[in-house]
Design a protein around this motif. Structure first.
Motif, short mmCIF file in Angstrom:
data_model
loop_
_atom_site.label_atom_id
_atom_site.label_comp_id
_atom_site.label_asym_id
_atom_site.label_seq_id
_atom_site.Cartn_x
_atom_site.Cartn_y
_atom_site.Cartn_z
N PHE A 31 3.24 -12.54 -6.11
CA PHE A 31 3.19 -12.02 -7.47
C PHE A 31 3.07 -10.50 -7.49
N LEU A 32 2.32 -9.94 -6.52
CA LEU A 32 2.07 -8.50 -6.48
C LEU A 32 3.15 -7.72 -5.73
N ALA A 33 4.17 -8.43 -5.24
CA ALA A 33 5.21 -7.78 -4.43
C ALA A 33 5.84 -6.58 -5.12
N LEU A 34 6.04 -6.68 -6.43
CA LEU A 34 6.68 -5.60 -7.18
C LEU A 34 5.67 -4.67 -7.86
N ALA A 35 4.39 -5.02 -7.78
CA ALA A 35 3.37 -4.21 -8.46
C ALA A 35 2.78 -3.13 -7.56
N LEU A 36 2.66 -3.43 -6.27
CA LEU A 36 2.05 -2.49 -5.33
C LEU A 36 2.78 -2.52 -4.00
N PRO A 37 2.93 -1.37 -3.32
CA PRO A 37 3.45 -1.38 -1.95
C PRO A 37 2.51 -2.19 -1.06
N SER A 38 3.04 -2.86 -0.07
CA SER A 38 2.24 -3.75 0.78
C SER A 38 1.06 -3.04 1.43
N THR A 39 1.29 -1.82 1.92
CA THR A 39 0.22 -1.10 2.61
C THR A 39 -0.91 -0.71 1.66
N LEU A 40 -0.54 -0.32 0.44
CA LEU A 40 -1.55 0.04 -0.56
C LEU A 40 -2.31 -1.19 -1.03
N LEU A 41 -1.61 -2.29 -1.24
CA LEU A 41 -2.25 -3.54 -1.65
C LEU A 41 -3.29 -3.95 -0.61
N ASN A 42 -2.91 -3.88 0.66
CA ASN A 42 -3.84 -4.27 1.73
C ASN A 42 -5.05 -3.33 1.78
N THR A 43 -4.80 -2.04 1.54
CA THR A 43 -5.90 -1.06 1.55
C THR A 43 -6.89 -1.34 0.44
N VAL A 44 -6.37 -1.55 -0.77
CA VAL A 44 -7.25 -1.82 -1.92
C VAL A 44 -8.01 -3.12 -1.72
N ARG A 45 -7.29 -4.14 -1.26
CA ARG A 45 -7.92 -5.45 -1.05
C ARG A 45 -9.11 -5.35 -0.10
N TRP A 46 -8.89 -4.77 1.06
CA TRP A 46 -9.93 -4.76 2.08
C TRP A 46 -11.00 -3.71 1.83
N ALA A 47 -10.68 -2.68 1.06
CA ALA A 47 -11.71 -1.70 0.69
C ALA A 47 -12.76 -2.39 -0.19
N ILE A 48 -12.29 -3.19 -1.15
CA ILE A 48 -13.22 -3.93 -2.01
C ILE A 48 -13.99 -4.96 -1.19
#
Length: 284
Positions: A24-41
């Motif tokens: 679902f998030l494929a078009l919302a965020l670049p993969s590297t940024l999505l992973n960064t935000v996810r694991w930062a939280i």
């Protein structure tokens, strides 16, 4: 025992949702940024839990172990998953992920020096045949299948296999919570570094639902699933818990079909069943 089984099922259910959110998030965020935000939280939550539990996080004395685990289990595994989900369906990715137990089995003799029985190797061979069948049938259902996306998911399975085996090796020195928090910390740093030069503001298209999906993968699919799985393993034992990981592709396919309205070709479905059957045989 019943409570432990329910927790193991809940963990795979939550992990299955991660593939749906990633798609679902494929078009919302670049993969590297999505992973960064996810694991930062996730890291903030894990460190908070350790602080409340009055546990010490040896970020510097165990930096090599945390860096290696963070690279394979947080950075490589998750980023490759999200990259793959940009070009293939969640159902497809979930069925390929059935090869995770096989990846663990392959690396076990090299790092843990454990003897693997013939039945497990037969199961491994069956799973590999299943994955090949699955990949051959990927284009029969839709045009979204991508060989690169398939390979990214396969590589993510290998990364998780390495993370699991090395985690078992390093687990003799620290408890699972400490190991996960440390790996999350260094994995987040690696993910953040990978964003440099690869992420532009124009690539970010967040909505309310997208933020909810990010919140899900950062909490329920990370910390929640981790606690459910480890508590379940503690109750029923590692040996009895291992085959339950094979529920992950089942949930992913169900969610993909009903929530994302994905279609699956007959050959892909057959390949997925063969892959899961081989993984179960290898796990028992």
């Amino acid at each position: 025992m019943k409570r432990g089984i329910l927790l193991l099922i809940a963990a795979t259910l939550l992990w299955g949702g991660n593939y749906i959110c990633g798609r679902f998030l494929a078009l919302a965020l670049p993969s590297t940024l999505l992973n960064t935000v996810r694991w930062a939280i996730s890291t903030i939550i894990l460190v908070g839990i350790m602080t409340i539990s009055k546990k010490r996080l040896p970020l510097f004395s165990k930096w090599k172990e945390f860096l290696i685990l963070g690279f394979f289990g947080v950075f490589a595994f998750s980023t490759l998953n999200y990259l793959g989900l940009r070009s293939i369906s969640a159902s497809q990715a979930g069925m390929i992920s059935a090869g995770i137990p096989v990846a663990i089995l392959i690396f076990t003799p090299f790092f843990l020096k454990e003897h693997i029985k013939l039945k497990a190797w037969i199961g491994t061979a069956v799973s590999i045949i299943g994955v090949i069948t699955l990949l051959l049938g990927k284009n029969q259902a839709s045009s979204e299948g991508s060989l690169i996306g398939d390979m990214e998911i396969v590589l993510s399975c290998l990364a998780w296999g390495l993370y699991t085996v090395l985690g078992k090796q390093y687990g003799k020195q620290m408890d699972p919570l400490t190991m996960t928090a440390g790996a999350s910390f260094y994995g987040t740093i690696l993910s953040a570094i990978s964003c440099i030069g690869t992420v532009q503001p124009s690539m970010i298209h967040m909505s309310t639902n997208a933020w909810l999906a990010v919140l899900y993968v950062s909490t329920f699919a990370s910390v929640g699933a981790y606690f459910a799985w480890n508590t379940g393993v503690k109750i029923v034992g590692a040996g009895k818990a291992a085959p339950f990981i094979n529920l992950l592709p089942v949930w992913t396919v169900i969610f993909g079909v009903f929530l994302l309205h994905e279609q699956i070709s007959l050959m892909s479905l057959l390949g997925g069943i063969i892959t899961i059957a081989g993984a179960v045989l290898a796990s028992l």
